[in-house]
Design an enzyme around this catalytic site. Structure first.
Site, PDB file in Angstrom:
ATOM      1  CG  ASP A  45      -4.230  -4.907  -2.984  1.00 13.85           C
ATOM      2  OD1 ASP A  45      -4.515  -5.284  -4.127  1.00 13.85           O
ATOM      3  OD2 ASP A  45      -5.086  -4.591  -2.137  1.00 13.85           O
ATOM      4  CB  SER A  67      -0.945  -0.048   1.200  1.00 14.46           C
ATOM      5  OG  SER A  67      -2.007   0.860   1.048  1.00 14.46           O
ATOM      6  CG  HIS A  98      -5.503  -3.357   1.293  1.00 12.78           C
ATOM      7  ND1 HIS A  98      -4.975  -3.028   0.067  1.00 12.78           N
ATOM      8  CD2 HIS A  98      -4.951  -2.485   2.192  1.00 12.78           C
ATOM      9  CE1 HIS A  98      -4.142  -1.991   0.202  1.00 12.78           C
ATOM     10  NE2 HIS A  98      -4.117  -1.655   1.478  1.00 12.78           N
TER      11      HIS A  98
END
Length: 436
Positions: free
Chosen positions: A238, A212, A389
């Site tokens: 991700d 992230s 996630h």
């Protein structure tokens, strides 16, 4: 069935040995003894334990009902093991701190480390916003099984985990500088501080892996070449520019709906698992405690990092990410939880390719056999559709396998260069080109 078929069946059945007598009935066990046997047969919890729906339903066909077993009774002792914290030193060998002074503040950088061997690579991981270096703990445990000589350095970013920032006078810093350039420089500082502390003559081959926000940070480090030629490759977990920018509009809503505090660490771990924020029990047990801090006035655990206060930096983190990811030097890995996260620039980059055969190699291959062209995308793309996630936490073993293979493909020491054309001509293995 015809008479012929019946006769044929009788003839073959008569040749079979007589049926053995039925076995005696099993002894009747005390229900408490049977429950104990069932519990003792359960293997120790694996670091790759996953509570995702896909993994939990795959074993339902093995259940054999028994009248004496309470199949739907809550397992004894499972609640405690599911939500009890795990220590960091089950996953890393060292916990390090490095002090960095500026004219206005003092930053105490914290990181977890398992050093590499003299010839092994160093995998440097950077977590996402609101998380900590322990979000890569379960991943590290799996990766070192596949690359025993490798090392893993997992750092806590500013305002996260055990990394602290104070003023030069000793007070708490009024604001945190979480700009992308600052976080990238922090990562380079920690890597070089580890080199100094462990007295390495030079940095080993480095693979950066970021989740992230961490994906944007490692891309910035690669783009600005802050680690020089030591950087072998980098991977992003991700996050892509398009979907990240779209998601920022709903961040305030998400932050307003999650709990503000928890009565205990165990309840914080349970919330992450039940909400499926993290889908792996072992990873939640080691990473979630680092996200919370005990309140001094009340018996409550609150969030260590105020994500709402980081809002001024959100756009800075992700603007231009896709372009920098594609343009930076080094091997590239993009690991996503779904292909819908790809933006236009990354889709074009994945569909484009280049031919990895130079003129000399082509001349040799054509002379010997046939010309073979290897067409690849501009980066390696891997998708885990069953993951949430937090890919490295939900699927630590699968993520470790992808990263290990990614390193092997980019390993400089494993490169075997083709023989030179001039040497092949001298050895008589190749005819020189015809003179004009």
């Amino acid at each position: 069935m015809s008479d012929l078929q019946r006769a044929f069946a009788r003839a073959h059945l008569s040749r079979l040995p007589p049926e053995p007598p039925p076995p005696p009935p099993p002894p009747i066990l005390d229900e408490r003894d049977e429950d104990q046997d069932e519990v003792s047969a359960i293997p120790p919890e694996s670091p790759n334990d996953s509570s995702s729906s896909a993994s939990s339903t795959s074993s339902t066909g093995t259940i054999v009902p028994s009248p004496s077993r309470k199949l739907f009774e809550r397992p004894r002792g499972s609640a405690k093991s599911r939500s009890s914290p795990l220590p960091w030193d089950d996953f890393f060998s060292q916990s390090l701190s490095f002090e960095q002074r500026t004219p206005s503040e003092v930053i105490s950088h914290h990181a977890y480390l398992t050093p590499p061997t003299s010839t092994g690579p160093l995998i440097v991981t950077h977590h996402g916003a609101g998380s900590s270096g322990l979000s890569f703990a379960a991943f590290t445990n799996e990766l070192l099984k596949l690359l025993p000589g490798a090392g893993v350095l997992s750092l806590d970013a500013r305002g996260h985990g055990q990394t602290t920032t104070t003023t030069t006078s000793g007070g708490s810093a009024p604001t945190q500088d979480l700009s992308l350039s600052t976080l990238a420089e922090d990562l380079a500082f920690v890597v070089n501080a580890v080199k100094t502390q462990l007295k390495w003559s030079a940095l080993p081959d480095i693979v950066l892996i970021g989740h992230s926000l961490g994906g944007a940070v490692v891309t910035e480090v690669a783009h600005e070449r802050l680690l020089g030629n030591a950087l072998l490759a980098y991977g992003v977990l991700d996050v892509v520019e398009g979907s990240a920018m779209d998601a920022l509009s709903s961040m305030d809503t998400y932050l307003s709906t999650r709990p503000k505090s928890f009565p205990s660490l165990a309840s914080g771990i349970e919330w992450h698992l039940k909400s499926r924020t993290i889908r792996n029990t072992t990873s939640a047990r080691v990473s979630v405690p680092s996200l919370l801090v005990e309140s001094k006035s009340k018996d409550l655990w609150t969030w260590r990092t105020d994500l709402g206060a980081t809002k001024p930096f959100w756009e800075d983190w992700f603007v231009g990410l896709s372009k920098k990811f594609l343009e930076s030097r080094g091997g590239k890995l993009l690991l996503l939880a779904g292909t819908d996260r790809l933006d236009k620039e990354l889709m074009i980059g994945q569909m484009q390719g280049w031919y990895t055969l130079n003129t000399a190699q082509a001349h040799y291959v054509v002379s010997i056999l046939t010309l073979t062209l290897v067409l690849t995308g501009k980066y390696q793309l891997q998708v885990f559709p069953d993951s949430g996630h937090f890919i490295q936490e939900d699927q630590p073993a699968k993520t470790a396998h992808v990263v290990a293979d990614f390193y092997r493909r980019n390993d400089r020491s494993a490169l075997v260069l083709p023989p030179k054309v001039d040497d092949l001509i001298k050895q008589g293995k190749l005819k020189p080109p015809a003179q004009k």
